[in-house]
Design a protein around this motif. Structure first.
Motif, PDB file in Angstrom:
ATOM      1  N   HIS A  77       0.855  -1.244  -0.100  1.00  0.00           N
ATOM      2  CA  HIS A  77       0.024  -0.162   0.034  1.00  0.00           C
ATOM      3  C   HIS A  77       0.846   1.106   0.136  1.00  0.00           C
ATOM      4  CE1 HIS A  77      -4.201   1.408   1.680  1.00  0.00           C
ATOM      5  NE2 HIS A  77      -3.790   1.936   0.620  1.00  0.00           N
ATOM      6  N   HIS A 132      -4.047   9.204   1.085  1.00  0.00           N
ATOM      7  CA  HIS A 132      -3.099   8.276   1.745  1.00  0.00           C
ATOM      8  C   HIS A 132      -2.158   8.941   2.710  1.00  0.00           C
ATOM      9  CE1 HIS A 132      -4.825   5.887  -1.559  1.00  0.00           C
ATOM     10  NE2 HIS A 132      -4.384   4.521  -0.709  1.00  0.00           N
ATOM     11  N   ASP A 215      -9.984   4.052   3.992  1.00  0.00           N
ATOM     12  CA  ASP A 215      -9.799   3.602   2.604  1.00  0.00           C
ATOM     13  C   ASP A 215     -10.383   2.099   2.658  1.00  0.00           C
ATOM     14  OD1 ASP A 215      -8.703   2.605   0.175  1.00  0.00           O
ATOM     15  OD2 ASP A 215      -6.627   3.002   0.675  1.00  0.00           O
ATOM     16  N   HIS A 219      -7.393  -3.036  -2.413  1.00  0.00           N
ATOM     17  CA  HIS A 219      -5.981  -3.169  -2.025  1.00  0.00           C
ATOM     18  C   HIS A 219      -5.476  -2.871  -0.465  1.00  0.00           C
ATOM     19  CE1 HIS A 219      -5.494   1.476  -3.132  1.00  0.00           C
ATOM     20  NE2 HIS A 219      -5.331   1.424  -1.978  1.00  0.00           N
TER      21      HIS A 219
END
Ligand code: MN3
Length: 256
Positions: A77, A132, A215, A219
């Motif tokens: 990630h 992120h 998130d 993924h």
């Protein structure tokens, strides 16, 4: 029998004073512990000398959030996905020198002012980069499991209870169709609200200030949780960095 003379009284006073002194140091240190974790906070845009947006240093090791978030997921990630968002953003900005020194927050807040040829790339790559960066700091290996102080008051005011808030947030995160994020935000009236966004859209583009984000792209959880998104969401509550979230809340409240 103790002979209480002046010297003894001074000794007693001295010893008592020392106890009070060191006792309060221990007491306040323990009390401040909740806030101590904020030492590693994201304080906005990270642009280097070559005018490139760079990755924020991960404030813990890849395996620090185990068992809730596995090390392999964290590593991919951070090193692959996050890097790809930063690279995509920098590539888009290459065509527009005048935008290179703008903070990522400014770019995302002003998507409609950007030249059309890069707008979508900034929305996707820039959004991914900002989301992120925020996300890493919203988590901590030493989570307190629930908010305190002003944030606790705010959550109870708008969602009745912390449990209630968590349920609504889980629902919003679960409902994201495909890839996206769930957020706790401040709206224009400075009220706490839960929203979700698709792809890498950030609440700033929609006039919300993000306080807490999750998130829910595959993924972020597929290696450990496969298709069980709700299990991932529930586990994630164990690593939320509440003192940092409270700081974001207080900052957002005072932002004009
Ligand atoms: Mn992601």
């Amino acid at each position: 029998m103790i002979n209480i003379n002046k010297k003894n009284i001074y000794n007693i006073i001295l010893i008592t004073a020392l106890f009070v002194f060191f006792g309060s140091i221990i007491f306040f240190k323990k009390r401040d512990n909740y806030k101590d974790q904020n030492l590693l906070e994201y304080k906005g845009s990270l642009i280097n000398q070559e005018k490139k947006h760079v990755l924020a240093k991960l404030p813990y090791s890849y395996d620090a959030l185990e068992p809730y978030i596995d090390a392999e997921t964290m590593k991919i990630h951070y090193t692959k996905h996050y890097q790809a968002y930063a690279d995509g953003l920098n590539k888009a900005l290459e065509k527009h020198e005048e935008l290179k020194e703008k903070s990522i927050e400014w770019l995302i807040e002003n998507l409609d002012k950007l030249p059309e040829d890069i707008r979508t790339d900034v929305e996707n790559f820039g959004g991914g980069y900002l989301n992120h960066t925020l996300f890493w700091f919203m988590m901590s290996p030493n989570s307190y499991k629930s908010p305190k102080g002003e944030l606790k008051k705010g959550i109870e005011k708008y969602f009745k209870s912390f449990e209630n808030f968590k349920n609504s947030f889980n629902e919003a995160a679960k409902k994201v169709f495909g890839s996206g994020w769930a957020w706790l935000c401040l709206d224009k009236e400075k009220k706490l609200v839960i929203i979700n966004t698709k792809d890498q859209d950030n609440p700033l583009s929609k006039n919300y200030i993000p306080i807490l984000g999750l998130d829910v792209w595959e993924h972020a959880y597929y290696i450990k949780y496969q298709n069980k998104r709700l299990d991932y969401i529930k586990a994630w509550w164990n690593v939320v960095n509440w003192p940092h979230i409270e700081n974001l809340y207080i900052e957002a409240l005072t932002k004009s």
